[in-house]
Design an enzyme around this catalytic site. Sequence first.
Site, short mmCIF file in Angstrom:
data_model
loop_
_atom_site.label_atom_id
_atom_site.label_comp_id
_atom_site.label_asym_id
_atom_site.label_seq_id
_atom_site.Cartn_x
_atom_site.Cartn_y
_atom_site.Cartn_z
N ASP A 1 111.05 69.14 29.99
CA ASP A 1 109.62 68.87 30.16
C ASP A 1 109.01 69.98 31.02
OD1 ASP A 1 107.13 68.01 30.92
OD2 ASP A 1 107.78 66.07 31.72
N TYR B 1 108.86 62.43 36.80
CA TYR B 1 107.58 61.98 36.24
C TYR B 1 107.37 62.71 34.93
CZ TYR B 1 102.56 61.64 35.42
OH TYR B 1 101.34 61.43 34.84
N LYS C 1 99.46 71.52 29.54
CA LYS C 1 98.67 71.92 30.70
C LYS C 1 98.16 73.37 30.60
CE LYS C 1 100.26 68.58 34.17
NZ LYS C 1 99.00 67.86 34.37
N TYR D 1 93.39 57.42 38.29
CA TYR D 1 94.06 56.82 39.44
C TYR D 1 93.05 56.31 40.47
CZ TYR D 1 97.58 59.69 37.19
OH TYR D 1 98.38 60.29 36.26
#
Length: 429
Positions: free
Chosen positions: A245, A144, A274, A17
Amino acid sequence: MNKSDLYFDLKHIWHPYSSMNNPIPCYPIISAKGVYLKLNNGKTIIDGMSSWWSAIHGYNNPRLNKSLKNQIKNMSHVMFGGITHPAAILLCRKLIEITPKKLECIFLCDSGSVAIEVAMKMSLQYWQALGEKRCTFLTIRNGYHGDTFFAMSVSDPTNSIHSLYNYLLPSHLFANAPKCNFGEVWDEKDIYSFSKLIEKNRKNIAAVIMEPIVQGAGGMKFYHPKYLKKVRYLCNYYKIPLIIDEIATGFGRTGKLFAYKHADIVPDILCIGKALTGGMISLSATITTKKIAHIISNSKANCFMHGPTFMGNPLACAVASENIAILQEKKWKNQVLKIESILKINLLPLQKHPKVLDVRVLGAIGVVECFYKINIKKIQFFFIQNGVWIRPFNKLIYLIPPYIIDSLSLKQLIDTISKALDNDQFFIY
């Protein structure tokens, strides 16, 4: 790491980003231990981000290190096509132990976004095998689900970092974001938008996909568990698979091992990543029911059409198994409760600050939502100068520290946020 290395990084290495023309400064970390990151000038800073949700046991955990060393003596990698190995089998046994009995079939992936891609492809192939061409997904706004293309298509099309790709992405269905927050009184009207969309499009929807309870990069909102329970009911009623998710929220972050447990539901497809390896190495998994797996396997293709090169990587599987073993000792529960308590006592009072719109705490997550957009470059430098690592985005300053963090270190993170709020130069008006 010298000035030449940093100059090379600035000129040639593209960070997440960030821009190559005007990059946000990167701070050189040469080692990490416990909750501390060590800069190349010898200064240590407290990590408030768990390396984007992943390093839940901190850094250089001896048990996780040992598991990697033991595995590498045998092999670091072997292809998973036509081959299996003990590390993958042990990990999948452990995943079966800690997830609902209904979820029996595990597809190992190599990143969170890929786990989402796999879940969505599973849903499409499932309906194809049943003789239906369903291509639409239903989700909620402010969501997201990752940076790859299919994952971007179910992230909020207007309130997300992916809006510039909208013209390329398939169009899906987005219900209004839940308004009832976690811990508030439930309002039945909150599910109205979702229920209307699923009813109207029930014959075209391949699956529903949701972040459970916590919406991450879409705004760090915490919604009411009853909303997720209602979603599960509607998916059951219309016989539509539910993808959950848990890539960010899984493995204890919200105070439950998995956030969907707050709503006492079971998904049809579960995505994890993660913290799966304790932040040691990239690995994710998509876990589904035997029914879905068998229907896909009986399709024209006679298989599921996906296979990452590093699928089932032995190093990643070995360290993930040890990470789960640590979690099964259940010390994390008290660690997360302690973090939550400190956040509630010390972070919630920032709600009164004139620059603060809202403060939210759930488990080991603390969020300060500001009225104004944050100048990341300036505030990041301030945080480093004050001995902490916090990575804000948009109008949000948030904390997701390692579970092992001590009270003083956590309070230092909070105090530094408080000081930053008093400085006008850190905000874009």
